[in-house]
Design a protein around this motif. Sequence first.
Motif, short mmCIF file in Angstrom:
data_model
loop_
_atom_site.label_atom_id
_atom_site.label_comp_id
_atom_site.label_asym_id
_atom_site.label_seq_id
_atom_site.Cartn_x
_atom_site.Cartn_y
_atom_site.Cartn_z
N ALA A 32 35.10 53.94 29.77
CA ALA A 32 36.33 53.98 28.99
C ALA A 32 37.01 52.62 28.91
O ALA A 32 37.94 52.43 28.12
CB ALA A 32 37.30 55.00 29.60
N PHE A 33 36.54 51.65 29.71
CA PHE A 33 37.08 50.29 29.63
C PHE A 33 36.47 49.59 28.43
O PHE A 33 35.24 49.50 28.30
CB PHE A 33 36.77 49.50 30.91
CG PHE A 33 37.66 49.83 32.06
CD1 PHE A 33 38.78 49.08 32.33
CD2 PHE A 33 37.37 50.92 32.88
CE1 PHE A 33 39.62 49.38 33.40
CE2 PHE A 33 38.19 51.23 33.95
CZ PHE A 33 39.32 50.47 34.22
N GLY A 34 37.33 49.08 27.57
CA GLY A 34 36.87 48.35 26.40
C GLY A 34 37.86 47.27 26.05
O GLY A 34 38.47 46.65 26.94
N PRO A 41 41.43 45.67 24.81
CA PRO A 41 42.81 46.09 25.04
C PRO A 41 43.34 46.93 23.88
O PRO A 41 42.93 46.73 22.72
CB PRO A 41 43.58 44.78 25.16
CG PRO A 41 42.56 43.74 25.44
CD PRO A 41 41.29 44.20 24.80
N ALA A 42 44.21 47.86 24.18
CA ALA A 42 44.82 48.67 23.12
C ALA A 42 45.60 47.79 22.15
O ALA A 42 45.64 48.04 20.94
CB ALA A 42 45.73 49.73 23.72
N GLN A 43 46.22 46.73 22.67
CA GLN A 43 46.95 45.77 21.83
C GLN A 43 46.05 44.57 21.58
O GLN A 43 45.55 43.95 22.53
CB GLN A 43 48.22 45.31 22.55
CG GLN A 43 48.99 44.22 21.81
CD GLN A 43 50.19 43.76 22.61
OE1 GLN A 43 50.84 44.54 23.28
NE2 GLN A 43 50.49 42.46 22.53
N PRO A 44 45.77 44.24 20.32
CA PRO A 44 44.88 43.10 20.03
C PRO A 44 45.36 41.81 20.71
O PRO A 44 46.56 41.53 20.76
CB PRO A 44 44.96 42.98 18.50
CG PRO A 44 45.34 44.36 18.05
CD PRO A 44 46.25 44.90 19.11
N ASP A 45 44.40 41.07 21.28
CA ASP A 45 44.66 39.77 21.92
C ASP A 45 45.54 39.87 23.16
O ASP A 45 46.10 38.87 23.62
CB ASP A 45 45.30 38.77 20.92
CG ASP A 45 44.44 38.56 19.70
OD1 ASP A 45 43.20 38.50 19.89
OD2 ASP A 45 44.97 38.48 18.59
N TYR A 46 45.70 41.09 23.70
CA TYR A 46 46.52 41.26 24.90
C TYR A 46 45.77 40.76 26.13
O TYR A 46 44.59 41.03 26.31
CB TYR A 46 46.86 42.74 25.09
CG TYR A 46 47.64 43.04 26.35
CD1 TYR A 46 49.01 42.84 26.41
CD2 TYR A 46 46.99 43.51 27.49
CE1 TYR A 46 49.74 43.11 27.55
CE2 TYR A 46 47.71 43.79 28.65
CZ TYR A 46 49.07 43.58 28.67
OH TYR A 46 49.77 43.86 29.81
N HIS A 47 46.50 40.00 26.97
CA HIS A 47 45.90 39.54 28.22
C HIS A 47 47.02 39.26 29.22
O HIS A 47 47.94 38.50 28.92
CB HIS A 47 45.08 38.26 28.00
CG HIS A 47 44.41 37.78 29.27
ND1 HIS A 47 43.42 38.49 29.91
CD2 HIS A 47 44.60 36.66 30.00
CE1 HIS A 47 43.03 37.83 30.98
NE2 HIS A 47 43.73 36.72 31.07
#
Length: 273
Positions: A256-258, A260-266
């Motif tokens: 289920a890890f892929g 981030p739900a928010q693009p470019d989130y880190h």
Amino acid sequence: MKDLEGKTVFITGGGGGIGGGIAQAFAERGTRIVLADIDQGFAQEEASRLPRSVEVMTLPLDVRSPESWKAARVEAEARFGAVDVLCNNAGISTGFRPLFDIPPEEFERVMAINVTGVYNGIQTFGPLMAARREGHIVNTSSMNGLTPFASFAAYSASKFAVLALSDALRDELAPQGVGVSTLFPGLTRSRMSQADLGKISAGDPARRAVIEANMMEPVWLGRAVVRAVEHDEPYIITHPDYREGLRARHERILAAFGDPAQPDYHTGMTATR
């Protein structure tokens, strides 16, 4: 390796099954034993099974009550001095029933005994161990605390909580020299397992006989607990047959890890153990 001879071991749920097996195993190492149980008569029955050379006392204990814990600590320390090993083993089951069939008061009771009872034990003896910079705490979870299944939701929830609490507590107490281990029993001969067995095998004596024949004897779990305390092991797995089920569950979680739900989130943070 820790030398346990002469140490004092406090065991909740000491009136049968796994608690009794833990007591037998620690007795083999020459420890002093405190068997605490909501039914002191059951604890006395288990105490009578120990060799006569073993120093043992029994106490009534309602793990839900901080006052009951305080009274038990006072009595144990008056007899044996400081408690070196705490085994938070007391627990109850809901039997095999869907969550919708568990009324609120029963759910609360399961959590109060299986989770709050563990917390109360830790609060009673943990700070004293940390102050001495030695000691060990063993918390009994269950294989259902690793691999839950339908009809055991409330019980599994309580046992997952014990695992999370124990993992975090191990990290907290490591600098103080206090160890924490989690026990994950599978099918083991005990009053609780035999009561649950009676519910699922009613009217089917052949099925009951097969399941009972595959129950592990509690003393072997106890010996695994002793080894974990001696070597400061975090996890105690006594029934390896559950390994593939746990592996499959972990693989589903990792899958289920892929992105981030928010693009470019880190966050720049990583979780490590």
